[in-house]
Design a protein around this motif. Structure first.
Motif, short mmCIF file in Angstrom:
data_model
loop_
_atom_site.label_atom_id
_atom_site.label_comp_id
_atom_site.label_asym_id
_atom_site.label_seq_id
_atom_site.Cartn_x
_atom_site.Cartn_y
_atom_site.Cartn_z
N VAL A 1 -3.08 -2.47 1.31
CA VAL A 1 -1.82 -2.17 0.61
C VAL A 1 -0.79 -3.25 0.91
N SER A 2 0.20 -3.33 0.01
CA SER A 2 1.28 -4.30 0.17
C SER A 2 2.50 -3.79 -0.57
N ASP A 3 3.66 -4.26 -0.14
CA ASP A 3 4.90 -3.97 -0.86
C ASP A 3 5.19 -5.01 -1.93
N SER A 4 4.34 -6.03 -2.02
CA SER A 4 4.53 -7.11 -2.99
C SER A 4 3.19 -7.62 -3.45
N PRO B 1 -7.25 12.31 -4.25
CA PRO B 1 -5.96 12.90 -4.61
C PRO B 1 -4.78 11.99 -4.32
N ASP B 2 -5.00 10.95 -3.46
CA ASP B 2 -3.87 10.17 -2.94
C ASP B 2 -4.17 8.69 -2.73
N LEU B 3 -5.32 8.21 -3.16
CA LEU B 3 -5.79 6.83 -2.97
C LEU B 3 -6.26 6.53 -1.55
N MET B 4 -6.09 7.47 -0.65
CA MET B 4 -6.44 7.24 0.75
C MET B 4 -7.78 7.86 1.14
N THR B 5 -8.11 8.99 0.58
CA THR B 5 -9.35 9.70 0.88
C THR B 5 -10.19 9.78 -0.38
N TRP B 6 -11.38 9.20 -0.34
CA TRP B 6 -12.23 9.11 -1.52
C TRP B 6 -13.51 9.91 -1.34
N THR B 7 -13.95 10.54 -2.43
CA THR B 7 -15.19 11.30 -2.44
C THR B 7 -16.05 10.82 -3.58
N ALA B 8 -17.28 10.41 -3.28
CA ALA B 8 -18.20 9.97 -4.32
C ALA B 8 -18.67 11.16 -5.14
N THR B 9 -18.89 10.91 -6.42
CA THR B 9 -19.46 11.92 -7.32
C THR B 9 -20.62 11.27 -8.07
N ALA B 10 -21.24 12.02 -8.95
CA ALA B 10 -22.33 11.48 -9.76
C ALA B 10 -21.83 10.34 -10.65
N PHE C 1 -17.74 -10.33 6.99
CA PHE C 1 -18.56 -11.38 6.39
C PHE C 1 -18.00 -11.80 5.03
N THR C 2 -17.81 -10.84 4.13
CA THR C 2 -17.33 -11.17 2.79
C THR C 2 -16.29 -10.16 2.32
N THR C 3 -15.39 -10.65 1.47
CA THR C 3 -14.51 -9.78 0.68
C THR C 3 -14.68 -10.21 -0.77
N TRP C 4 -15.32 -9.34 -1.53
CA TRP C 4 -15.68 -9.66 -2.91
C TRP C 4 -14.81 -8.86 -3.89
N THR C 5 -15.30 -8.78 -5.11
CA THR C 5 -14.52 -8.36 -6.28
C THR C 5 -13.93 -6.96 -6.16
N GLY C 6 -12.74 -6.79 -6.79
CA GLY C 6 -12.07 -5.50 -6.75
C GLY C 6 -11.07 -5.33 -7.88
N SER C 7 -9.97 -4.66 -7.57
CA SER C 7 -8.90 -4.42 -8.55
C SER C 7 -7.61 -4.17 -7.80
N VAL C 8 -6.49 -4.31 -8.52
CA VAL C 8 -5.17 -4.07 -7.96
C VAL C 8 -4.43 -3.09 -8.88
N ILE C 9 -3.76 -2.10 -8.29
CA ILE C 9 -2.91 -1.18 -9.04
C ILE C 9 -1.59 -1.00 -8.30
N ASN C 10 -0.60 -0.47 -9.01
CA ASN C 10 0.67 -0.08 -8.43
C ASN C 10 0.79 1.44 -8.58
N ALA C 11 0.78 2.15 -7.48
CA ALA C 11 0.83 3.61 -7.50
C ALA C 11 1.29 4.12 -6.15
N GLU C 12 1.82 5.32 -6.13
CA GLU C 12 2.27 5.93 -4.88
C GLU C 12 3.27 5.05 -4.14
N GLY C 13 4.04 4.26 -4.90
CA GLY C 13 5.11 3.47 -4.30
C GLY C 13 4.70 2.16 -3.68
#
Length: 325
Positions: A110-113, A186-195, A74-86
């Motif tokens: 993810v993208s290479d560019s 630990p790797d940008l692929m698996t996320w765990t929510a915290t407080a 339905f929608t793709t809304w606000t986020g962020s972009v980083i360069n990490a892990e190649g």
């Protein structure tokens, strides 16, 4: 010299700088929809590049909703972009048609560019709601489930990547539940929510967070509208304003507190969803935001030029002496 597209409304945005080029990714919707309030449900992510944050070249559409059925069809809304892990990583907000857009989740591509193409990691889903810490949607309480606007730090802290996002805690008065959510990976692929890193108590929601460090102090920029302030905050600010403000802390994981006053607000809302960026022309921090309500009372839908800021005792303020020039 604002970032304006004649055929599109544009609003929330995020920034990435590389090799002297300033990249903005932003939400966009065709002006042909007529009513700008419909933009949220007719959205894609645009991309533009500049050398100076003033003169822009549009690179078209970078990303958009998935084909149905999908959690983000339905929608793709606000986020962020980083360069990490190649690779480059896009974290974004998604909703699905099957839920009428009421339940937000956080996605990952993810993208290479920076120019794409952006490919979803698996189904794209990176983080869903953890009810131990955050409020689930309930009819009549709030119009949606808040789990959006992910801001991911590019550098690890204590061996983990950290994500900050707009959320609401699951207890307390309605307009004190707005928090800055937190998740780790630990790797940008698996996320765990915290407080939450900011536990709320001042606003019903804090939208579009941006977390960064200046001179050993940490800042979390956010935006909201006066109607979503707590009674105490409205009473202390002549009923409140709508726009962009920030939290301050000595560490990115908190404790965070709202800075005194309000950085850039007005009634009706003039600018919204601001970011504090380093101006490549002056070398100093500036504020950029999308233009909301114009002089004619209509939605504008473009991104303003840099607004000079000054800092005193670790606190930001609009530099009116320069902003008027």
């Amino acid at each position: 010299m604002t970032l304006q597209l004649n055929d599109k409304f544009i609003w929330d945005f995020w920034h990435f700088e590389e090799a002297g080029e300033q990249h903005l990714f932003f939400l966009q919707a065709n002006r042909s929809i007529g009513n700008p309030d419909l933009r949220h449900w007719n959205v894609s992510i645009g991309h533009a590049v500049s050398q100076d944050l003033r003169n822009w070249t549009s690179l078209g559409t970078a990303f958009g909703p998935a084909a149905s059925p999908a959690w983000d069809d339905f929608t793709t809304w606000t986020g962020s972009v980083i360069n990490a892990e190649g690779r480059y990583h896009l974290f974004y907000t998604g909703t699905c048609r099957a839920e009428n857009g009421m339940r937000q989740r956080i996605g990952h591509a993810v993208s290479d560019s920076l120019d794409g193409p952006w490919e979803r990691v698996g189904s794209g889903l990176a983080l869903d709601l953890d009810e131990r810490y955050y409020e689930e949607h309930e009819e009549g309480r709030w119009h949606d489930r808040a789990l959006r606007d992910p801001w991911v730090l590019a550098d690890k802290i204590d061996g983990q990547y950290h994500m900050f996002y707009t959320a609401r805690r699951n207890d307390g008065p309605l307009y004190e539940r707005g928090v800055i959510g937190h998740a780790v990976s630990p790797d940008l692929m698996t996320w765990t929510a915290t407080a939450p890193v900011y536990a709320g108590g001042h606003y019903g929601q804090l939208e579009v967070p941006q977390v960064f460090e200046r001179d050993g102090r940490w800042y979390c920029v956010f935006c909201n509208v006066a109607a979503h302030w707590s009674e105490e905050m409205r009473a202390g600010h002549d009923g409140g304003v709508s726009g962009t403000h920030y939290l301050v802390a000595d560490h990115p994981l908190g404790p965070w507190q709202p800075a005194p006053g309000f950085l850039d607000g007005d009634i009706p809302c003039r600018r919204y969803a601001g970011k504090i960026l380093r101006d490549p022309v002056t070398g100093k921090d500036c504020l950029m935001a999308f233009e909301d309500t114009g002089a004619d009372g209509q939605f504008v839908g473009r991104i303003c030029d840099p607004i000079p800021l000054r800092m005193e005792n670790g606190l930001y303020a609009i530099d009116d002496s320069l902003a008027q020039k």
